[in-house]
Design a protein around this motif. Structure first.
Motif, PDB file in Angstrom:
ATOM      1  N   PHE A   1      23.838  34.854 114.518  1.00 46.09           N
ATOM      2  CA  PHE A   1      23.449  36.344 115.086  1.00 46.09           C
ATOM      3  C   PHE A   1      24.039  36.310 116.523  1.00 46.09           C
ATOM      4  CE2 PHE A   1      21.257  35.849 111.169  1.00 46.09           C
ATOM      5  CZ  PHE A   1      21.783  37.036 110.636  1.00 46.09           C
ATOM      6  N   VAL A   2      23.841  35.321 117.132  1.00 46.14           N
ATOM      7  CA  VAL A   2      24.236  35.037 118.521  1.00 46.14           C
ATOM      8  C   VAL A   2      25.831  35.024 118.696  1.00 46.14           C
ATOM      9  CG1 VAL A   2      24.365  33.591 120.517  1.00 46.14           C
ATOM     10  CG2 VAL A   2      22.149  33.632 119.101  1.00 46.14           C
TER      11      VAL A   2
ATOM     12  N   GLN B   1      21.634  48.088 112.858  1.00 44.91           N
ATOM     13  CA  GLN B   1      21.564  48.401 114.193  1.00 44.91           C
ATOM     14  C   GLN B   1      22.420  47.600 115.275  1.00 44.91           C
ATOM     15  OE1 GLN B   1      17.217  48.837 115.595  1.00 44.91           O
ATOM     16  NE2 GLN B   1      16.970  50.341 113.808  1.00 44.91           N
ATOM     17  N   THR B   2      22.627  46.215 115.081  1.00 48.03           N
ATOM     18  CA  THR B   2      23.149  45.429 115.920  1.00 48.03           C
ATOM     19  C   THR B   2      24.571  45.096 115.373  1.00 48.03           C
ATOM     20  OG1 THR B   2      20.902  44.662 116.451  1.00 48.03           O
ATOM     21  CG2 THR B   2      22.734  43.464 117.531  1.00 48.03           C
ATOM     22  N   TYR B   3      24.596  44.995 114.240  1.00 52.09           N
ATOM     23  CA  TYR B   3      25.993  44.384 113.669  1.00 52.09           C
ATOM     24  C   TYR B   3      26.477  45.609 112.557  1.00 52.09           C
ATOM     25  CZ  TYR B   3      23.301  40.591 115.075  1.00 52.09           C
ATOM     26  OH  TYR B   3      22.485  39.787 116.009  1.00 52.09           O
TER      27      TYR B   3
ATOM     28  N   GLY C   1      26.435  41.294 102.375  1.00 48.75           N
ATOM     29  CA  GLY C   1      27.710  41.718 103.088  1.00 48.75           C
ATOM     30  C   GLY C   1      28.154  40.475 104.227  1.00 48.75           C
ATOM     31  N   LEU C   2      29.461  40.700 104.463  1.00 47.36           N
ATOM     32  CA  LEU C   2      29.916  39.921 105.614  1.00 47.36           C
ATOM     33  C   LEU C   2      29.646  40.529 106.974  1.00 47.36           C
ATOM     34  CD1 LEU C   2      33.833  39.747 103.992  1.00 47.36           C
ATOM     35  CD2 LEU C   2      32.113  38.029 103.988  1.00 47.36           C
ATOM     36  N   LEU C   3      29.366  39.848 107.672  1.00 46.82           N
ATOM     37  CA  LEU C   3      28.543  40.382 109.156  1.00 46.82           C
ATOM     38  C   LEU C   3      29.672  40.247 110.301  1.00 46.82           C
ATOM     39  CD1 LEU C   3      25.746  40.978 110.147  1.00 46.82           C
ATOM     40  CD2 LEU C   3      26.127  38.630 111.314  1.00 46.82           C
ATOM     41  N   PHE C   4      29.756  41.551 110.671  1.00 48.10           N
ATOM     42  CA  PHE C   4      30.659  41.415 111.983  1.00 48.10           C
ATOM     43  C   PHE C   4      30.276  42.036 113.080  1.00 48.10           C
ATOM     44  CE2 PHE C   4      33.129  42.557 107.855  1.00 48.10           C
ATOM     45  CZ  PHE C   4      34.335  41.664 107.860  1.00 48.10           C
TER      46      PHE C   4
END
Ligand code: ARG
Length: 274
Positions: free
Chosen positions: A93-94, A116-118, A227-230
């Motif tokens: 996440f960082v 909210q962040t990604y 899901g894939l995270l971006f």
């Protein structure tokens, strides 16, 4: 006469050598062209927590698993090369928030909090939390976890489910950086159960039959989708969504799923989510 035909043969042979040399030089330049194309393919940095078999784990120094084959297929469809690196769960996440990595694949559940962040791709896998206990445990449901020590991976939906059931930061919730450490805690008697994603606990119980473990389902645990995270605002999301759907539609997804799970995926449920 004999001499002359020998000479003729000699010339023919020489010509053949010259021609084949030309041919091969053409081929070489052809090769260089394709190499160039490949070089021009952009390489994306993908981060993961490879301690979550069969989804992502390390085998002889390589990161492998369903997620890995899946993300490679999607990237190939989208025209990217990947460099996949095991960084651990919290660092994912960082790395993504700071945009040091282009995307993450790690059985990451899509939820409003993270949104909210990604940014996420469309869903590619259905999941739910399940309870792993030793055979003969008196724990038969989520409710039975009350009053027991429960091991979870820190910052996962398994932890969130236990926060909701037992109370946030309850002392009975034992949090670990890596899911394998949570399982080890239960095996050494430090916790009565582990709560984690169904495929992971099911695979673990199956592959460690000598450890006599049982997996318990509880309908109070939500249905989740990976899901894939971006990074927020990443331009890759749309490209990857298109490629992801192509991989589902052209049968590649099913092929990879069959390879890892030996059964057919429920494609309809994924499509319904889009
Ligand atoms: N699906 C859960 C979540 O998103 C757990 C994922 C853990 N993944 C891993 N590679 N350890 O919170």
């Amino acid at each position: 006469m004999k001499k002359r035909s020998m000479m003729f043969l000699g010339i023919v042979l020489m010509l053949m050598v010259i021609l084949s040399a030309c041919g091969s030089s053409e081929e070489t330049s052809g090769d260089t062209a394709t190499n160039k194309e490949e070089e021009e393919k952009k390489t994306l940095r993908v981060v993961t927590d490879a301690a979550y078999a069969p989804m992502e784990y390390q085998d002889k120094g390589n990161v492998v698993g369903f997620d890995i084959d899946f993300v490679k297929a999607v990237a190939e469809e989208a025209g990217y090369e990947l460099e996949i690196e095991h960084v651990g769960w919290d660092p994912i996440f960082v790395e993504i928030e700071s945009k040091r990595a282009d995307l993450a694949v790690s059985s990451i559940t899509i939820n409003d909090d993270r949104k909210q962040t990604y940014d996420f791709s469309v869903p590619y896998f259905q999941s739910t939390n399940k309870i792993l206990v030793p055979d003969g445990s008196d724990i038969k449901s989520a409710e039975d976890l009350k009053g027991k020590k429960v091991a979870v991976q820190n910052g996962t939906t398994g932890q969130a489910a236990m926060d909701a059931l037992l109370g946030k930061n309850h002392e009975d919730i034992k949090k670990f950086d890596d899911n394998n450490l949570a399982i080890m805690e239960m095996e050494s008697g430090g916790a009565a159960a582990v709560v984690a994603d169904n495929v992971v606990v099911e695979e673990y119980a199956k592959n460690n039959a000598d450890k006599n473990l049982t997996v318990i389902e509880d309908e109070t645990f939500d249905s989740e989708f990976y899901g894939l995270l971006f990074p927020k605002g990443s331009e890759l999301v749309e490209e990857f969504n298109t490629a992801l759907n192509a991989v589902i539609d052209n049968g590649k997804y099913e092929e990879i799923y069959q390879e890892w799970f030996g059964s057919e995926p429920n494609i309809d449920i994924l499509k319904e989510q889009q």
